[in-house]
Design a protein around this motif. Structure first.
Motif, PDB file in Angstrom:
ATOM      1  N   MET A   1       0.849  -1.187   0.000  1.00 40.23           N
ATOM      2  CA  MET A   1       0.000   0.000   0.000  1.00 40.23           C
ATOM      3  C   MET A   1       0.895   1.251   0.000  1.00 40.23           C
ATOM      4  N   PRO A   2       0.645   2.212  -0.913  1.00 42.33           N
ATOM      5  CA  PRO A   2       1.517   3.383  -0.966  1.00 42.33           C
ATOM      6  C   PRO A   2       1.392   4.216   0.310  1.00 42.33           C
ATOM      7  N   ALA A   3       2.486   4.901   0.647  1.00 36.95           N
ATOM      8  CA  ALA A   3       2.467   5.747   1.856  1.00 36.95           C
ATOM      9  C   ALA A   3       1.483   6.890   1.659  1.00 36.95           C
ATOM     10  N   LYS A   4       0.886   7.332   2.774  1.00 43.86           N
ATOM     11  CA  LYS A   4      -0.053   8.459   2.691  1.00 43.86           C
ATOM     12  C   LYS A   4       0.711   9.747   2.370  1.00 43.86           C
ATOM     13  N   ILE A   5       0.065  10.613   1.590  1.00 41.68           N
ATOM     14  CA  ILE A   5       0.661  11.913   1.282  1.00 41.68           C
ATOM     15  C   ILE A   5       0.444  12.829   2.495  1.00 41.68           C
ATOM     16  N   PRO A   6       1.505  13.488   2.985  1.00 47.30           N
ATOM     17  CA  PRO A   6       1.332  14.366   4.140  1.00 47.30           C
ATOM     18  C   PRO A   6       0.715  15.715   3.747  1.00 47.30           C
ATOM     19  N   ALA A   7      -0.125  16.246   4.634  1.00 43.44           N
ATOM     20  CA  ALA A   7      -0.729  17.562   4.424  1.00 43.44           C
ATOM     21  C   ALA A   7      -0.500  18.411   5.669  1.00 43.44           C
ATOM     22  N   THR A   8      -0.144  19.666   5.463  1.00 45.14           N
ATOM     23  CA  THR A   8       0.068  20.595   6.574  1.00 45.14           C
ATOM     24  C   THR A   8      -1.014  21.658   6.523  1.00 45.14           C
ATOM     25  N   VAL A   9      -1.660  21.899   7.664  1.00 45.80           N
ATOM     26  CA  VAL A   9      -2.700  22.931   7.756  1.00 45.80           C
ATOM     27  C   VAL A   9      -2.061  24.176   8.373  1.00 45.80           C
ATOM     28  N   VAL A  10      -2.160  25.313   7.671  1.00 42.26           N
ATOM     29  CA  VAL A  10      -1.609  26.578   8.179  1.00 42.26           C
ATOM     30  C   VAL A  10      -2.778  27.481   8.553  1.00 42.26           C
ATOM     31  N   THR A  11      -2.832  27.879   9.823  1.00 45.71           N
ATOM     32  CA  THR A  11      -3.926  28.709  10.300  1.00 45.71           C
ATOM     33  C   THR A  11      -3.362  29.937  11.007  1.00 45.71           C
ATOM     34  N   GLY A  12      -4.227  30.901  11.313  1.00 45.99           N
ATOM     35  CA  GLY A  12      -3.787  32.136  11.966  1.00 45.99           C
ATOM     36  C   GLY A  12      -4.632  33.296  11.471  1.00 45.99           C
TER      37      GLY A  12
END
Length: 353
Positions: A1-12
């Motif tokens: 199973m391929p690795a999950k793609i990482p996502a970064t949430v930027v808030t402020g």
């Protein structure tokens, strides 16, 4: 199973410097293909235009997606999930996805959306980065222009207009894995340290607080936190529910120093370690003592044919055996990343102890 793609949430909040931070990250992406989802509010596609016009080859026109139908946490099913599915379904999917929320959107519902069946097996929340206006927060305001933030909020009828901005700020801090105190150049030295200590006390254990000027942080500090925030929602309690704003923090003066000299990294090499779990505990202790941001590398464990990989963000150390050493020398090699002024000799000695 391929690795999950990482996502970064930027808030402020509006004016904290989210767009400037993201632009700097794209300009210094170190070869990573980063796709960007921007939650613009209203018809003002300002952030998208600024970021699409940045002329960066790793960030093409198709890598910047704008969602402008109001607050992302109100339109998850209609807007956000289909957008994610189309990014993930590409022949050449991105290495990392960065989501810039509009400043009054709560981060928590967005993180929760990563558990949706269509995307949960393919993407994970690498971390939530909350950007704060250091000068404003130090002065007891949550934004440089509180009236402008409130005016933005009144434009979206989906939002609760009664909640004090201080509570929205608490939500952004409660959800953060990293807090970026931006505009640090406007703070006196003691002021910056006091604010960092205060925010660290208000945040969850292990949350990192770093300072930045013009959002200039190395991509190795911002991305690759590996938190899996969607599996950790209990810890990120919401003070209340529901809000919104549009980000207008564009400093067009990009001829600034790229504050990377505020960070440093070095390599520690040592021989084999006797016990993997004891070594992980030792690493965690060294990180706590010396305020190290990141530590990664691999170790040779006595009697084990496989290489032990270590990755640490703050005091949390993850380890796993990745592959046999084969013909390469059985040694231990760790990269230490932190803010300038680390006591390299003491850290080297402590990791070799």
């Amino acid at each position: 199973m391929p690795a999950k793609i990482p996502a970064t949430v930027v808030t402020g909040f509006l004016g904290a410097g989210k767009t400037t931070l993201i632009r700097h990250m794209l300009e210094n992406a170190e070869g990573k293909r980063i796709a960007l989802i921007i939650n613009e509010f209203g018809d003002l596609g300002v952030d998208g235009d600024i970021l699409k016009g940045c002329g960066i080859e790793t960030c093409t026109e198709e890598d910047v997606v704008e969602l402008s139908n109001g607050c992302i946490c109100c339109t998850v099913a209609d807007d956000f999930i289909p957008t994610m599915e189309s990014l993930l379904g590409r022949d050449n999917p991105p290495d990392h996805i960065v989501i810039e929320t509009s400043g009054l959107a709560l981060p928590q519902p967005l993180v929760r959306a990563f558990n949706w069946p269509g995307i949960s097996t393919r993407v994970t929340v690498d971390g939530v980065v909350t950007v704060v206006d250091g000068k404003a927060v130090s002065a007891g305001q949550f934004a440089h222009n509180v009236a402008a933030v409130d005016a933005q909020r009144k434009q979206d009828e989906n939002l609760d207009h009664e909640t004090p901005l201080s509570e929205l700020f608490e939500d952004q801090i409660a959800c953060a894995d990293m807090i970026v105190v931006n505009k640090a150049d406007l703070l006196a030295e003691g002021e910056a340290d006091q604010l960092r200590a205060r925010l660290k006390a208000e945040a969850r254990d292990g949350v990192q607080v770093v300072t930045a000027t013009m959002g200039a942080l190395p991509v190795s500090v911002l991305l690759g936190q590996g938190v899996g925030a969607e599996a950790d929602l209990e810890a990120r309690h919401e003070v209340h529910h529901h809000h919104h704003d549009h980000d207008d923090d564009h400093d067009h003066d990009h001829e600034h120093a790229h504050g990377h000299d505020e960070f440093e990294s070095f390599v520690v090499e040592r021989g084999e370690v006797a016990d993997a779990s004891a070594f992980a505990e030792q690493v965690s202790e060294v990180i706590r003592t010396h305020n190290i941001l990141r530590l990664k590398g691999f170790a040779s464990v006595e009697g084990k044919p496989m290489r032990l990989t270590l990755q640490a963000v703050g005091p949390r150390v993850d380890t796993y055996y990745d592959r046999p050493f084969g013909t390469e020398p059985r040694s231990t090699r760790l990269v230490v990343i932190g803010e300038a002024g680390l006591d390299a000799a003491a850290i080297d000695a402590a990791l070799k102890a």
